[in-house]
Design an enzyme around this catalytic site. Structure first.
Site, mmCIF file in Angstrom:
data_model
loop_
_atom_site.group_PDB
_atom_site.id
_atom_site.type_symbol
_atom_site.label_atom_id
_atom_site.label_comp_id
_atom_site.label_asym_id
_atom_site.label_seq_id
_atom_site.Cartn_x
_atom_site.Cartn_y
_atom_site.Cartn_z
ATOM 1 N N TYR A 176 65.073 98.150 68.188
ATOM 2 C CA TYR A 176 64.542 99.491 68.432
ATOM 3 C C TYR A 176 65.057 100.473 67.393
ATOM 4 O O TYR A 176 66.248 100.489 67.065
ATOM 5 C CB TYR A 176 64.956 99.974 69.825
ATOM 6 C CG TYR A 176 64.529 101.393 70.129
ATOM 7 C CD1 TYR A 176 63.196 101.690 70.411
ATOM 8 C CD2 TYR A 176 65.453 102.441 70.115
ATOM 9 C CE1 TYR A 176 62.797 102.998 70.684
ATOM 10 C CE2 TYR A 176 65.068 103.745 70.388
ATOM 11 C CZ TYR A 176 63.733 104.015 70.663
ATOM 12 O OH TYR A 176 63.343 105.302 70.928
ATOM 13 N N ASN B 185 51.312 95.278 70.755
ATOM 14 C CA ASN B 185 52.075 95.936 69.681
ATOM 15 C C ASN B 185 51.711 95.317 68.332
ATOM 16 O O ASN B 185 52.472 94.563 67.732
ATOM 17 C CB ASN B 185 53.575 95.814 69.953
ATOM 18 C CG ASN B 185 54.399 96.760 69.095
ATOM 19 O OD1 ASN B 185 53.908 97.313 68.109
ATOM 20 N ND2 ASN B 185 55.652 96.930 69.456
ATOM 21 N N GLU C 116 66.858 89.888 71.619
ATOM 22 C CA GLU C 116 66.343 90.439 72.876
ATOM 23 C C GLU C 116 65.686 91.797 72.675
ATOM 24 O O GLU C 116 64.630 92.068 73.246
ATOM 25 C CB GLU C 116 67.494 90.561 73.884
ATOM 26 C CG GLU C 116 67.112 91.145 75.224
ATOM 27 C CD GLU C 116 66.222 90.224 76.047
ATOM 28 O OE1 GLU C 116 65.539 90.727 76.965
ATOM 29 O OE2 GLU C 116 66.202 89.002 75.789
ATOM 30 N N TYR D 119 56.334 91.336 61.777
ATOM 31 C CA TYR D 119 56.999 90.041 61.922
ATOM 32 C C TYR D 119 56.305 88.973 61.083
ATOM 33 O O TYR D 119 56.969 88.145 60.437
ATOM 34 C CB TYR D 119 57.021 89.623 63.395
ATOM 35 C CG TYR D 119 57.776 90.564 64.299
ATOM 36 C CD1 TYR D 119 58.913 91.237 63.864
ATOM 37 C CD2 TYR D 119 57.349 90.784 65.613
ATOM 38 C CE1 TYR D 119 59.598 92.105 64.702
ATOM 39 C CE2 TYR D 119 58.030 91.647 66.455
ATOM 40 C CZ TYR D 119 59.152 92.309 65.989
ATOM 41 O OH TYR D 119 59.829 93.157 66.814
#
Length: 202
Positions: A129, A167, A126, A174
């Site tokens: 950070y 982003n 979820e 990723y």
């Protein structure tokens, strides 16, 4: 470094706490995965499971993340509810903490979902950070790959997450790990008044 306080009732099958800069001597967690070389000889960085004492710091991180994503206006955080969902009798989310020199500097929050086609559970990431001053040192990578290791240990069929389309730095990160976008799928959401209205339909 010993664990302190009460940890999530879900995170039991893998010991997550480990120092990043000492990983060259660890067989399970390699320095390549955790970017140990990004830290100075005087920095002790580690990934550990969150404890109940981390809830105030998690709240802080969530506000910082919302600000970064330009979504602060959507935040309605409730510390008691977050504490209950992480550490109550039936926890429904889990969290890992990234530390540098003993101070929390980031987190990953995730939960179990399920694939009916695979008949296997999965983990949904979820939130991921790291505070700006500690980015580019491998901590974000360490957190994400720690969740990936939990996915494998739990015999999950997949690990998924969402990323804002602007982003590009995160998207490139990723993709460098082998993740791919689900271009054929569009996410839908019911929330607020729309959810209440749908729930009241005959």
């Amino acid at each position: 470094m010993p664990m302190v306080g009460r940890t999530s009732g879900i995170l039991r099958e893998i010991e997550i706490t480990y120092p990043i800069k000492d990983l060259r001597s660890e067989a399970t967690y390699s320095s390549e995965i955790l970017g140990a070389d990004q830290f100075s000889a005087h920095t002790v960085a580690m990934i550990r499971t969150a404890t109940i004492e981390d809830v105030p710091k998690l709240i802080q991180f969530l506000f910082e993340l919302a600000d970064f994503e330009h979504l602060s206006h959507t935040v309605t955080l409730d510390p008691d509810r977050l504490r209950e969902h992480l550490f109550g009798p039936t926890p429904c989310i889990e969290a890992l903490i990234a530390e540098a020199d003993g101070d929390p500097v980031g987190f990953a929050l995730f939960y179990t979902n399920y694939s009916t086609f695979q008949c296997r559970p999965g983990l949904y990431l979820e939130d991921l950070y790291i505070q700006p001053a500690f980015r580019g040192r491998g901590l974000g990578r360490a957190l994400l790959l720690s969740v990936a290791r939990l996915s494998v240990a739990r015999h999950c069929g997949r690990m998924e997450w969402a990323v804002l389309d602007w982003n590009q730095q995160a998207i490139g990160f990723y993709q460098s790990l082998g993740a791919h976008p689900l271009d054929d799928w569009t996410k839908y959401r019911l929330s607020g008044d729309a959810l209440l209205k749908a729930a009241s339909l005959p």
